[in-house]
Design a protein around this motif. Structure first.
Motif, PDB file in Angstrom:
ATOM      1  N   SER A 242       0.831  -1.211   0.000  1.00 33.71           N
ATOM      2  CA  SER A 242       0.000   0.000   0.000  1.00 33.71           C
ATOM      3  C   SER A 242       0.861   1.255   0.000  1.00 33.71           C
ATOM      4  N   ALA A 243       1.963   1.216   0.745  1.00 36.40           N
ATOM      5  CA  ALA A 243       2.871   2.368   0.777  1.00 36.40           C
ATOM      6  C   ALA A 243       3.522   2.606  -0.580  1.00 36.40           C
ATOM      7  N   ALA A 244       3.635   1.530  -1.370  1.00 31.65           N
ATOM      8  CA  ALA A 244       4.276   1.622  -2.688  1.00 31.65           C
ATOM      9  C   ALA A 244       3.250   1.679  -3.816  1.00 31.65           C
ATOM     10  N   ARG A 245       1.990   1.970  -3.495  1.00 33.13           N
ATOM     11  CA  ARG A 245       0.921   1.920  -4.495  1.00 33.13           C
ATOM     12  C   ARG A 245       1.217   2.827  -5.694  1.00 33.13           C
ATOM     13  N   ASP A 246       1.661   4.064  -5.446  1.00 38.14           N
ATOM     14  CA  ASP A 246       1.933   4.988  -6.551  1.00 38.14           C
ATOM     15  C   ASP A 246       3.030   4.437  -7.456  1.00 38.14           C
ATOM     16  N   TYR A 247       4.066   3.887  -6.843  1.00 36.67           N
ATOM     17  CA  TYR A 247       5.148   3.272  -7.624  1.00 36.67           C
ATOM     18  C   TYR A 247       4.625   2.118  -8.480  1.00 36.67           C
ATOM     19  N   LEU A 248       3.802   1.270  -7.902  1.00 34.86           N
ATOM     20  CA  LEU A 248       3.304   0.099  -8.616  1.00 34.86           C
ATOM     21  C   LEU A 248       2.433   0.481  -9.809  1.00 34.86           C
ATOM     22  N   ARG A 249       1.811   1.631  -9.758  1.00 34.81           N
ATOM     23  CA  ARG A 249       0.953   2.053 -10.872  1.00 34.81           C
ATOM     24  C   ARG A 249       1.761   2.553 -12.061  1.00 34.81           C
ATOM     25  N   VAL A 250       2.934   3.120 -11.812  1.00 41.61           N
ATOM     26  CA  VAL A 250       3.705   3.703 -12.916  1.00 41.61           C
ATOM     27  C   VAL A 250       4.863   2.825 -13.365  1.00 41.61           C
ATOM     28  N   ALA A 251       5.355   1.948 -12.501  1.00 39.98           N
ATOM     29  CA  ALA A 251       6.549   1.163 -12.821  1.00 39.98           C
ATOM     30  C   ALA A 251       6.401   0.258 -14.035  1.00 39.98           C
ATOM     31  N   PRO A 252       5.238  -0.342 -14.290  1.00 41.00           N
ATOM     32  CA  PRO A 252       5.148  -1.205 -15.473  1.00 41.00           C
ATOM     33  C   PRO A 252       5.528  -0.505 -16.774  1.00 41.00           C
ATOM     34  N   ALA A 253       5.269   0.786 -16.891  1.00 41.90           N
ATOM     35  CA  ALA A 253       5.647   1.514 -18.102  1.00 41.90           C
ATOM     36  C   ALA A 253       7.153   1.558 -18.283  1.00 41.90           C
ATOM     37  N   VAL A 254       7.880   1.408 -17.180  1.00 42.12           N
ATOM     38  CA  VAL A 254       9.343   1.424 -17.227  1.00 42.12           C
ATOM     39  C   VAL A 254       9.890   0.027 -17.486  1.00 42.12           C
ATOM     40  N   VAL A 255       9.333  -0.958 -16.797  1.00 39.56           N
ATOM     41  CA  VAL A 255       9.895  -2.314 -16.842  1.00 39.56           C
ATOM     42  C   VAL A 255       9.478  -3.075 -18.092  1.00 39.56           C
ATOM     43  N   GLN A 256       8.246  -2.889 -18.513  1.00 39.31           N
ATOM     44  CA  GLN A 256       7.758  -3.674 -19.643  1.00 39.31           C
ATOM     45  C   GLN A 256       8.391  -3.213 -20.944  1.00 39.31           C
ATOM     46  N   VAL A 257       8.862  -4.167 -21.716  1.00 37.30           N
ATOM     47  CA  VAL A 257       9.438  -3.878 -23.016  1.00 37.30           C
ATOM     48  C   VAL A 257       8.322  -3.491 -23.983  1.00 37.30           C
ATOM     49  N   VAL A 258       8.542  -2.413 -24.717  1.00 40.80           N
ATOM     50  CA  VAL A 258       7.565  -1.989 -25.720  1.00 40.80           C
ATOM     51  C   VAL A 258       7.577  -2.986 -26.876  1.00 40.80           C
ATOM     52  N   ARG A 259       6.404  -3.371 -27.340  1.00 40.76           N
ATOM     53  CA  ARG A 259       6.318  -4.384 -28.388  1.00 40.76           C
ATOM     54  C   ARG A 259       5.668  -3.860 -29.665  1.00 40.76           C
ATOM     55  N   ASP A 260       5.484  -2.550 -29.735  1.00 46.22           N
ATOM     56  CA  ASP A 260       4.887  -1.971 -30.936  1.00 46.22           C
ATOM     57  C   ASP A 260       5.636  -0.709 -31.370  1.00 46.22           C
ATOM     58  N   VAL A 261       6.957  -0.763 -31.302  1.00 42.09           N
ATOM     59  CA  VAL A 261       7.783   0.352 -31.762  1.00 42.09           C
ATOM     60  C   VAL A 261       7.558   0.553 -33.261  1.00 42.09           C
ATOM     61  N   PRO A 262       7.409   1.800 -33.719  1.00 40.23           N
ATOM     62  CA  PRO A 262       7.228   2.045 -35.160  1.00 40.23           C
ATOM     63  C   PRO A 262       8.542   1.851 -35.914  1.00 40.23           C
ATOM     64  N   LEU A 263       8.737   0.661 -36.418  1.00 42.52           N
ATOM     65  CA  LEU A 263       9.986   0.316 -37.092  1.00 42.52           C
ATOM     66  C   LEU A 263       9.959   0.721 -38.562  1.00 42.52           C
ATOM     67  N   PRO A 264      11.111   1.077 -39.102  1.00 47.29           N
ATOM     68  CA  PRO A 264      11.187   1.309 -40.551  1.00 47.29           C
ATOM     69  C   PRO A 264      11.149  -0.027 -41.288  1.00 47.29           C
ATOM     70  N   ASP A 265      11.016   0.030 -42.602  1.00 51.63           N
ATOM     71  CA  ASP A 265      11.115  -1.189 -43.400  1.00 51.63           C
ATOM     72  C   ASP A 265      12.527  -1.748 -43.255  1.00 51.63           C
ATOM     73  N   LEU A 266      12.621  -3.046 -43.021  1.00 54.41           N
ATOM     74  CA  LEU A 266      13.908  -3.652 -42.711  1.00 54.41           C
ATOM     75  C   LEU A 266      14.142  -4.905 -43.538  1.00 54.41           C
ATOM     76  N   ASP A 267      15.384  -5.096 -43.936  1.00 47.74           N
ATOM     77  CA  ASP A 267      15.819  -6.362 -44.513  1.00 47.74           C
ATOM     78  C   ASP A 267      16.799  -6.968 -43.522  1.00 47.74           C
ATOM     79  N   LEU A 268      16.357  -7.999 -42.813  1.00 51.99           N
ATOM     80  CA  LEU A 268      17.167  -8.592 -41.750  1.00 51.99           C
ATOM     81  C   LEU A 268      17.934  -9.825 -42.217  1.00 51.99           C
TER      82      LEU A 268
END
Length: 309
Positions: A242-268
């Motif tokens: 409960s004391a860390a409630r504010d942290y727990l609400r915002v931390a996922p945006a930091v820890v979670q890897v973004v999976r929809d980055v706008p990538l350019p066209d790529l030849d891998l």
């Protein structure tokens, strides 16, 4: 089955910098330990794992604004006095050369403004249609492992010559949570290396127990919001969370890897010949890279079916 190999390039060139002596220099005396080490790492990875596609993922922004806005301490201890990332003085000049070598060799180099290499890797991994190997020393990538795809991490904690293969079973065995819940686990536990405080008094064991009890961080927060009773939380745990409630609400945006980055066209696809042979030869001469680039050429440009090189 050949698949996609994603390189956490900053993680690898830092490892190369500290693993190869600075006495390894170009003809003019400039240290090239990170450059040579990274080229040899890539050659070894391609030789031993035979990927069908390869991407060198970069930090276009090593400390993205959206993560700092959520948690101001994020990587704050690594900010140089004048701003920017604090890195060794003899490494900084080597990074642009690494980029030029990758480009001249024809290895896809991918960075997107506003995002870290982690986010680029996350997006490429979930978009891939076949197997994915992520080469990194960053445990945050464990949240991407998925046996059904499969997506696994080749973890460099013991060096590139002694990679640890991390799949869902490995995450569960080491941390006691499913791989898909690693980000929730890391949010609770925290990570001092990234300036992520975590919940005071919650270590690995407690974090795993909470995730397994509630299934996900969202459900745990919901239990806190629902008040006492019926959720199995002890008074001490409830007080800490409960004391860390504010942290727990915002931390996922930091820890979670973004999976929809706008990538350019790529030849891998792996290059069958250098994209710019003249530039590659010039770099080899200028920085004394003939040996490492010859080893890289052997696994890329002189492979069966390759033409030119």
């Amino acid at each position: 089955m050949p698949g996609l190999m994603l390189l956490d390039t900053p993680s690898l060139y830092f490892r190369a910098f500290y693993g190869v002596p600075e006495s390894v220099t170009a003809p003019d005396g400039m240290p090239v330990n990170a450059i040579r080490g990274l080229i040899d790492m890539i050659a070894m990875l391609v030789r031993e794992h035979s990927p069908g596609a390869l991407a060198a993922c970069m930090d276009a922004d090593w400390r993205p604004a959206f993560r700092v806005a959520a948690i101001p301490t994020y990587k704050a201890h690594r900010v140089a006095p004048g701003g920017g990332e604090e890195i060794p003085g003899t490494l900084a000049p080597q990074v642009p050369v690494i980029e030029r070598v990758l480009d001249a060799a024809g290895i896809a180099r991918v960075g997107v403004p506003g995002y870290e290499a982690d986010d680029v890797m996350g997006t490429l991994a979930v978009r891939a249609r076949g197997p994915v190997d992520i080469v990194t020393g960053d445990r945050d990538m464990f949240q991407l492992v998925d046996d059904t795809r499969p997506i696994r991490v080749l973890y460099t904690a013991k060096g590139v010559k002694n990679l640890q293969v991390v799949d869902e079973a490995a995450v569960s065995a080491r941390y006691g949570v499913p791989g898909r819940r690693y980000a929730d686990f890391a949010t609770l536990r925290g990570d001092p290396s990234d300036g992520l405080p975590g919940v005071p008094g919650v270590g690995d064991k407690t974090a795993a127990d909470l995730i397994n009890r509630f299934g996900a961080l969202e459900a745990l927060i919901g239990a806190l919001d629902g008040g006492e009773g019926g959720d199995g939380l002890t008074a001490a745990r409830r007080a800490r969370l409960s004391a860390a409630r504010d942290y727990l609400r915002v931390a996922p945006a930091v820890v979670q890897v973004v999976r929809d980055v706008p990538l350019p066209d790529l030849d891998l696809s792996l290059p069958l010949r250098p994209r710019d042979p003249e530039a590659l030869d010039a770099l080899a001469g200028r920085y004394g890279l003939n040996g490492p680039l010859s080893r890289l050429s052997e696994v890329l440009f002189e492979a069966p079916g390759a033409s030119g090189g």
